[in-house]
Motif scaffolding. Structure first.
Motif, mmCIF file in Angstrom:
data_model
loop_
_atom_site.group_PDB
_atom_site.id
_atom_site.type_symbol
_atom_site.label_atom_id
_atom_site.label_comp_id
_atom_site.label_asym_id
_atom_site.label_seq_id
_atom_site.Cartn_x
_atom_site.Cartn_y
_atom_site.Cartn_z
ATOM 1 N N MET A 74 0.846 -1.189 0.000
ATOM 2 C CA MET A 74 0.000 0.000 0.000
ATOM 3 C C MET A 74 0.882 1.240 0.000
ATOM 4 O O MET A 74 2.059 1.189 0.358
ATOM 5 N N LYS A 75 0.288 2.365 -0.414
ATOM 6 C CA LYS A 75 0.987 3.647 -0.449
ATOM 7 C C LYS A 75 0.008 4.733 -0.022
ATOM 8 O O LYS A 75 -1.197 4.503 0.062
ATOM 9 N N LEU A 76 0.521 5.931 0.219
ATOM 10 C CA LEU A 76 -0.350 7.060 0.557
ATOM 11 C C LEU A 76 -1.284 7.341 -0.624
ATOM 12 O O LEU A 76 -0.855 7.332 -1.776
ATOM 13 N N ALA A 77 -2.552 7.566 -0.326
ATOM 14 C CA ALA A 77 -3.537 7.845 -1.372
ATOM 15 C C ALA A 77 -3.210 9.171 -2.044
ATOM 16 O O ALA A 77 -2.923 10.158 -1.373
ATOM 17 N N GLY A 78 -3.263 9.180 -3.366
ATOM 18 C CA GLY A 78 -3.025 10.383 -4.155
ATOM 19 C C GLY A 78 -4.318 10.888 -4.765
ATOM 20 O O GLY A 78 -5.405 10.357 -4.499
ATOM 21 N N ASP A 79 -4.218 11.879 -5.605
ATOM 22 C CA ASP A 79 -5.388 12.553 -6.169
ATOM 23 C C ASP A 79 -6.331 11.578 -6.877
ATOM 24 O O ASP A 79 -5.964 10.937 -7.850
ATOM 25 N N GLY A 80 -7.555 11.456 -6.361
ATOM 26 C CA GLY A 80 -8.580 10.614 -6.957
ATOM 27 C C GLY A 80 -8.481 9.135 -6.616
ATOM 28 O O GLY A 80 -9.355 8.354 -7.003
ATOM 29 N N ASP A 81 -7.442 8.729 -5.883
ATOM 30 C CA ASP A 81 -7.288 7.317 -5.510
ATOM 31 C C ASP A 81 -8.388 6.889 -4.540
ATOM 32 O O ASP A 81 -8.830 7.672 -3.691
ATOM 33 N N ALA A 82 -8.768 5.634 -4.620
ATOM 34 C CA ALA A 82 -9.684 5.053 -3.641
ATOM 35 C C ALA A 82 -8.993 5.016 -2.279
ATOM 36 O O ALA A 82 -7.770 4.837 -2.198
ATOM 37 N N VAL A 83 -9.756 5.209 -1.220
ATOM 38 C CA VAL A 83 -9.225 5.070 0.134
ATOM 39 C C VAL A 83 -9.461 3.616 0.535
ATOM 40 O O VAL A 83 -10.575 3.219 0.844
ATOM 41 N N ASP A 84 -8.382 2.830 0.505
ATOM 42 C CA ASP A 84 -8.473 1.402 0.784
ATOM 43 C C ASP A 84 -8.057 1.054 2.204
ATOM 44 O O ASP A 84 -8.150 -0.102 2.609
ATOM 45 N N GLY A 85 -7.572 2.039 2.951
ATOM 46 C CA GLY A 85 -7.170 1.796 4.329
ATOM 47 C C GLY A 85 -6.680 3.059 5.003
ATOM 48 O O GLY A 85 -6.544 4.110 4.383
ATOM 49 N N ARG A 86 -6.419 2.918 6.305
ATOM 50 C CA ARG A 86 -5.908 4.013 7.143
ATOM 51 C C ARG A 86 -4.672 3.485 7.857
ATOM 52 O O ARG A 86 -4.708 2.411 8.466
ATOM 53 N N LEU A 87 -3.571 4.223 7.767
ATOM 54 C CA LEU A 87 -2.312 3.779 8.368
ATOM 55 C C LEU A 87 -2.400 3.854 9.892
ATOM 56 O O LEU A 87 -2.678 4.898 10.466
ATOM 57 N N TRP A 88 -2.164 2.713 10.528
ATOM 58 C CA TRP A 88 -2.247 2.609 11.980
ATOM 59 C C TRP A 88 -0.859 2.632 12.621
ATOM 60 O O TRP A 88 -0.653 3.217 13.663
ATOM 61 N N GLN A 89 0.118 1.969 11.972
ATOM 62 C CA GLN A 89 1.456 1.871 12.537
ATOM 63 C C GLN A 89 2.469 1.660 11.417
ATOM 64 O O GLN A 89 2.139 1.068 10.393
ATOM 65 N N VAL A 90 3.692 2.129 11.620
ATOM 66 C CA VAL A 90 4.769 1.967 10.642
ATOM 67 C C VAL A 90 5.956 1.297 11.321
ATOM 68 O O VAL A 90 6.297 1.640 12.455
ATOM 69 N N GLU A 91 6.577 0.355 10.611
ATOM 70 C CA GLU A 91 7.760 -0.314 11.145
ATOM 71 C C GLU A 91 8.799 -0.470 10.041
ATOM 72 O O GLU A 91 8.522 -1.057 8.998
ATOM 73 N N ASP A 92 9.978 0.086 10.286
ATOM 74 C CA ASP A 92 11.097 -0.063 9.350
ATOM 75 C C ASP A 92 11.889 -1.283 9.789
ATOM 76 O O ASP A 92 12.537 -1.273 10.831
ATOM 77 N N ARG A 93 11.839 -2.345 9.007
ATOM 78 C CA ARG A 93 12.509 -3.598 9.366
ATOM 79 C C ARG A 93 13.919 -3.678 8.796
ATOM 80 O O ARG A 93 14.579 -4.700 8.882
#
Length: 128
Positions: free
Chosen positions: A45-64
């Protein structure tokens, strides 16, 4: 004076939080922003851009490390999403991504999202 005692957000729906790879320049500062599918890679997934469907909401980020960035994503939610200036949203409207990555605006057509409250810099959205 009437006091609004109805909680319009945040209701965690733990059964609908999933881990996905994240693409682009997603950081901790993007928690709570709108996401869409990155169709160039599996399970990403990526940040929603202009006109993109909202398929989710970012809850947490982890750099592995080694270039692997993952996030916990809410696929169904009733929560705040940040809005773009001049978003045009009204109660009952659907939302989509805006020109500012991760922010939302009024969608051109009906989708799985509904605005249920509007604040100064956010909208509360139900996504089911």
């Amino acid at each position: 004076m009437a006091i609004n005692l109805v909680q319009s957000h945040y209701f965690p729906l733990d059964d609908f939080q999933f881990t996905y790879n994240l693409s682009g320049t997603v950081t901790q500062a993007d928690i709570g922003k709108a996401l869409t599918w990155d169709k160039t890679a599996a399970n990403t997934m990526k940040l929603a851009g202009d006109g993109d469907a909202v398929d989710g909401r970012l809850w947490q980020v982890e750099d592995r490390g080694a270039g692997l960035l993952v996030g916990s994503v809410e696929r169904k939610f009733k929560a705040k999403l940040p809005v773009a200036a001049g978003h045009g949203c009204a109660i009952g409207d659907p939302v989509s991504g805006s020109a500012t990555a991760g922010l939302v605006k009024k969608a051109a057509a009906a989708n799985r999202t509904t605005v249920i409250e509007i604040g100064a810099d956010f909208v509360v959205v139900e996504a089911f």
